[in-house]
Design a protein around this motif. Sequence first.
Motif, PDB file in Angstrom:
ATOM      1  N   ASP A 126       0.788  -1.232   0.067  1.00 32.21           N
ATOM      2  CA  ASP A 126      -0.039  -0.060  -0.102  1.00 32.21           C
ATOM      3  C   ASP A 126       0.779   1.254  -0.089  1.00 32.21           C
ATOM      4  O   ASP A 126       0.655   2.301  -0.832  1.00 32.21           O
ATOM      5  N   TRP A 167       2.116   1.688  -3.611  1.00 32.56           N
ATOM      6  CA  TRP A 167       1.324   2.319  -4.436  1.00 32.56           C
ATOM      7  C   TRP A 167       0.941   4.063  -4.153  1.00 32.56           C
ATOM      8  O   TRP A 167       0.900   4.695  -5.202  1.00 32.56           O
ATOM      9  N   VAL A 214      -1.102  -3.119 -12.567  1.00 28.66           N
ATOM     10  CA  VAL A 214      -2.598  -3.338 -12.366  1.00 28.66           C
ATOM     11  C   VAL A 214      -3.543  -2.910 -13.468  1.00 28.66           C
ATOM     12  O   VAL A 214      -4.485  -3.434 -13.873  1.00 28.66           O
ATOM     13  N   SER A 232      -8.405  -5.157 -15.519  1.00 29.29           N
ATOM     14  CA  SER A 232      -8.713  -3.795 -15.732  1.00 29.29           C
ATOM     15  C   SER A 232      -9.127  -3.342 -17.013  1.00 29.29           C
ATOM     16  O   SER A 232      -9.793  -2.337 -17.036  1.00 29.29           O
ATOM     17  N   PHE A 273     -13.500  -0.141  -9.567  1.00 28.80           N
ATOM     18  CA  PHE A 273     -12.536  -1.056  -9.041  1.00 28.80           C
ATOM     19  C   PHE A 273     -13.063  -2.292  -8.276  1.00 28.80           C
ATOM     20  O   PHE A 273     -13.889  -2.261  -7.442  1.00 28.80           O
ATOM     21  N   MET A 299     -11.729  -5.618  -5.595  1.00 31.70           N
ATOM     22  CA  MET A 299     -10.974  -6.097  -4.463  1.00 31.70           C
ATOM     23  C   MET A 299     -10.990  -7.382  -4.131  1.00 31.70           C
ATOM     24  O   MET A 299     -12.107  -8.197  -4.398  1.00 31.70           O
ATOM     25  N   ASN A 317      -6.602  -4.330  -4.434  1.00 30.09           N
ATOM     26  CA  ASN A 317      -6.896  -3.873  -5.612  1.00 30.09           C
ATOM     27  C   ASN A 317      -6.684  -5.262  -6.494  1.00 30.09           C
ATOM     28  O   ASN A 317      -5.280  -5.506  -6.743  1.00 30.09           O
ATOM     29  N   GLN A 361      -8.827  -2.304 -12.083  1.00 33.46           N
ATOM     30  CA  GLN A 361      -9.752  -0.693 -11.767  1.00 33.46           C
ATOM     31  C   GLN A 361      -9.435  -0.225 -13.264  1.00 33.46           C
ATOM     32  O   GLN A 361      -8.830  -0.535 -14.185  1.00 33.46           O
ATOM     33  N   THR A 410      -6.764   4.105  -8.402  1.00 31.96           N
ATOM     34  CA  THR A 410      -7.210   4.516  -6.918  1.00 31.96           C
ATOM     35  C   THR A 410      -6.027   5.348  -6.123  1.00 31.96           C
ATOM     36  O   THR A 410      -4.919   5.117  -6.593  1.00 31.96           O
ATOM     37  N   TYR A 424      -3.786   1.368  -2.515  1.00 32.76           N
ATOM     38  CA  TYR A 424      -3.899  -0.120  -3.018  1.00 32.76           C
ATOM     39  C   TYR A 424      -4.782  -0.722  -2.161  1.00 32.76           C
ATOM     40  O   TYR A 424      -5.453  -1.924  -2.605  1.00 32.76           O
ATOM     41  N   GLN A 443      -7.912  -1.484   0.372  1.00 33.81           N
ATOM     42  CA  GLN A 443      -9.046  -0.950   0.702  1.00 33.81           C
ATOM     43  C   GLN A 443      -9.849  -1.670   1.960  1.00 33.81           C
ATOM     44  O   GLN A 443     -10.775  -1.242   2.203  1.00 33.81           O
ATOM     45  N   TRP A 472     -15.039  -2.177   1.487  1.00 29.05           N
ATOM     46  CA  TRP A 472     -14.605  -3.491   1.578  1.00 29.05           C
ATOM     47  C   TRP A 472     -15.312  -4.278   2.986  1.00 29.05           C
ATOM     48  O   TRP A 472     -15.765  -5.328   2.759  1.00 29.05           O
TER      49      TRP A 472
END
Length: 193
Positions: free
Chosen positions: A70, A73, A88, A94, A112, A114, A120, A123, A127, A130, A132, A138
Motif C-alpha cells: 500500500d 502504491w 494493475v 482492468s 475497482f 478488491m 486492488n 480498476q 485509486t 492499494y 481498501q 470492503w
Amino acid sequence: MIRTLVVTAALALSVSLSTTALAQDYKVAVANLIDTEIRDWAQSDEVIDAIKSQNKISATLSQADIDRQDKQWRDEVKGGDRTMINAVLTNDLSNYLQGVKTSSHGKYTEIFVMDMKGLNVGQSDATSDYWQGDEDKWQLTYGVGPKGVLIKDVDFDESTQTYQSQVSVAIVDPQSGKAIGAVTVGVNVEMLE
C-alpha cells in the motif's frame, strides 16, 4: 411575524420532505442498477477468475506485506515510478473494467475490484491507495458476506465533476456461494432514471 414563522416552518418541512424523497429515489434507482446491471458484469468470469487468482497470492500475505504494498502504491500515486500501478491498470481485469466503464456512457465514473484482503485486483482508473481493506467499501461488503451491499451518500466528485454515489457489492463465487472479494462503482446519479 407568526404568519412568517408558519410559512417558513412549512417551507422548511416541504424542503426536508422533498430532500428525503430525492434521497430515497436515488437509493431506489441505485439498488435497481445493482440488480439490473452491476451484478451481471461484476459476477462475470473475468471478475471471478481474476479475484480467485489473486486470492491465492493474497492468502499468504501478512499485514506488514499489505502495508508495504500500500505504501509503494501511494508513493507511486505521488509521482515518479508507476510500475505497480501500471501493472494493475494494464492487466486483463482492468481492461475489462475500462470497457464496462466506457460502455456505460458516463453512468460509471470509476470501477475497482478488491480481493479477499481488500487489495486492488483491477480498476478502470488508478485509486489513491492499494489497500481498501480498512474502509467501509470492503468491510461492509466482503466483510458482511455474499449479500453485502453499501450505497454511499451522493457527493460532488471534483475529479469527474459529477454528483456520484459510491456503490460497493460483495463478489460471490458461484460454485461455493461465498464472498471472495468486492467491487466499488462510482455511479453518476445525474444519469439515473
